[in-house]
Design an enzyme around this catalytic site. Structure first.
Site, PDB file in Angstrom:
ATOM      1  CD  GLU A  47      -5.525  -4.188  -3.622  1.00 37.22           C
ATOM      2  OE1 GLU A  47      -5.536  -3.928  -2.409  1.00 37.22           O
ATOM      3  OE2 GLU A  47      -4.501  -4.603  -4.220  1.00 37.22           O
TER       4      GLU A  47
ATOM      5  CB  SER B 170      -0.954  -0.043   1.198  1.00 40.47           C
ATOM      6  OG  SER B 170      -1.988   0.901   1.067  1.00 40.47           O
TER       7      SER B 170
ATOM      8  CG  HIS C 165      -5.645  -2.572   0.766  1.00 37.05           C
ATOM      9  ND1 HIS C 165      -4.804  -2.496  -0.319  1.00 37.05           N
ATOM     10  CD2 HIS C 165      -5.196  -1.637   1.648  1.00 37.05           C
ATOM     11  CE1 HIS C 165      -3.909  -1.555  -0.109  1.00 37.05           C
ATOM     12  NE2 HIS C 165      -4.114  -1.020   1.081  1.00 37.05           N
TER      13      HIS C 165
END
Length: 515
Positions: A316, A189, A412
């Site tokens: 995600e 990320s 995610h």
């Protein structure tokens, strides 16, 4: 445990829970970045006498988050620029090194989070390093130059901290059995975008030879937009947006002010893209420290000498929805407004609706938004790197798990505990849907070995992309043994069609909007 001697002094750690693995925590790699050093580039850590006890994690950077398993931040904590090491303790400087940079929207996070424990990877023959760096305004806020002249404060202080940590690794890692000539820097990320920035920054040249990007986020600001954010944060803090005034504002006040600005965007549907993803800080591209954002730099051929492994998850943005950090979209009109705010054509939404037949507007939004911020951006980084002649490997994490209510998706952060081999930590069970099963452990073993193989040799176990950016992609799932597919045969957030999501973006030919 016996001490390890660094250039600053001797450190002592403790056993990490597996035979032969030693963990050292809270080693300073730079001086505290406060007081006279606040908003400055990092400086070397002061040496110490005797043996420093390094059995506890250092304090985290100023932030408002409280993170599982990690120490919190309180005013007065100064040694926030520390790193942690897991090592098999092999003599000599022969082991490959993996340096991990945590994510957290450039505003929160810690190297002490339980899913980042390096024990399993160290057992595979790596020296693993995790690090803290300045976050939020302290690390990424644009500070105006001093009135009347004087030394300006650099942008991207958080990235400069990361470079300082990599420099420390170069100078000291041999004491822990690691090879300074064989360093891989990895992140997820915001950490992945940090790594992408490092691959194209002149100041980081030569500090690593390989890079791993998990779910890189399209988050670079321009100098102009960063200056506008500074004005908003300063106003929320009740101070002028000047160099001198900002230096007098305590870090905790700037953390709260940044949160206030983000909340205002979230509460205002007319505020454009930030209404949907109100992260206000990130790398600043266009100045001295980072002349170009990573995607533009890759397209120009920068970073091609660094081997690259890119991975993203197939769903995600569902995590952001699950934790209440996503704007709620429940109607087609709301979906159309979202697309208009990001400059996305109606044809792209129509293509996603075709890929997700019968899905409500909210799910179409989550699929498009996750691909916009993470999946498509990560894929374009891989494309550009390969086309510039770089050695590039691509993977997608597609593992789902059913359970009570909605399934735990391939969302995610879900891939991180598998890559670190930390599935049994109770703190990560929310991410993976509860206690791991045998198939989960088998997937984690495949993923940790892929990371270890890439760090050691540049080969994670499947073919790299061709020079035209096409080729094969590894699909990480509990079905099968980690199949390799042509990257155009199956789709992003679309169950069962793991790469079809790219077709709408290619058809639209869209540039990715700056935040």
């Amino acid at each position: 445990m016996n001490g390890f001697t660094t250039r600053s002094g001797t450190v002592r750690g403790g056993l990490a829970g597996r035979p032969g693995i030693v963990a050292l925590r809270g080693i300073p790699y730079a001086a505290p970045p406060f007081g006279a050093a606040r908003f400055r580039a990092p400086r070397p850590a002061a040496p110490w006498a005797g043996v420093r006890d390094c059995t506890r994690f250092g304090p985290v950077a100023p932030q408002s988050a409280r993170l599982p398993g990690a120490p919190g931040w309180t005013a007065g904590d100064e040694d926030v620029l520390t790193l942690n090491i897991w090592t098999p303790g092999t003599e000599g400087d022969t082991l490959p090194v993996l340096v991990w940079i945590h994510g957290g929207a450039f505003a929160y996070g810690s190297s002490a989070q339980p899913d980042f424990d390096g024990t399993a990877l160290a057992a595979l023959g790596l020296v693993v390093v995790t690090l803290n760096y300045r976050l939020g305004f302290e690390g990424f806020g644009h500070v105006p130059p001093p009135v009347g002249g004087g030394e300006p404060c650099p942008d991207n202080r958080g990235l400069l901290d990361q470079i300082a940590a990599l420099t420390w690794v170069r100078d000291n890692i041999a004491a822990f059995g690691g090879s300074a000539r064989d360093v891989t820097v990895a992140g997820q990320s915001a950490g992945a975008t940090s790594v992408a920035c490092l691959t194209v920054m002149e100041r980081a040249r030569g500090l690593f030879r390989r890079a791993v990007l998990h779910s890189a986020v399209n988050a670079c600001a321009t100098v102009r937009s960063a200056a506008a954010t500074t004005a908003e944060v300063a106003a929320a803090a009740g101070t002028p947006a000047t160099h001198e005034a900002l230096l007098q504002v305590p870090p905790a006040v700037l953390v709260a002010a940044s949160d206030t600005v983000a909340a205002r965007y979230r509460d205002d549907p007319g505020s454009g893209p930030r209404h949907y993803d109100p992260a206000v800080h990130g790398p600043v591209a266009g100045g001295d420290t980072l002349p170009l954002d990573p995607l533009t730099a890759y397209e120009a051929g920068a970073g091609a000498g660094v081997d690259l492994l890119v991975c993203h998850t197939t769903e995600e943005y569902w995590l952001l929805d699950a934790v209440g950090d996503s704007a709620e979209i429940t109607t087609d009109s709301g979906l159309d407004a979202f697309a208009a705010d990001f400059g996305l054509p109606k044809t792209l939404l129509d293509d996603y609706r075709a890929l997700l037949p019968g899905a409500p507007a909210g799910e179409v939004h989550l699929a498009v938004h996750g691909d916009l911020l993470f999946a498509e951006y990560s894929s374009r980084l891989a494309d550009a790197h390969a086309r510039a002649g770089g050695r590039t490997h691509l993977a997608r994490f597609a593992r789902r798990r059913g359970g009570r209510g909605q399934p735990v998706r391939a969302w995610h952060c879900a891939d991180v505990p598998f890559a670190f081999g930390t599935l049994d930590r109770a703190d990560v069970h929310f991410l993976i849907g509860g206690e791991p099963g045998a198939a989960d452990h088998a997937l984690a073993e495949r993923m940790t070995r892929a990371w270890a193989g890439f760090a050691a040799t540049g080969d994670p176990g499947w073919p790299r992309l061709r020079a035209d950016g096409e080729g094969e992609v590894r699909i990480w799932d509990t079905d099968g043994n980690g199949e390799v597919r042509n990257r155009d045969t199956g789709g992003g957030g679309v169950p069962g069609r793991r790469d079809a999501f790219r077709a709408p973006w290619r058809k639209a030919g869209l540039p990715l909007m700056e935040p």
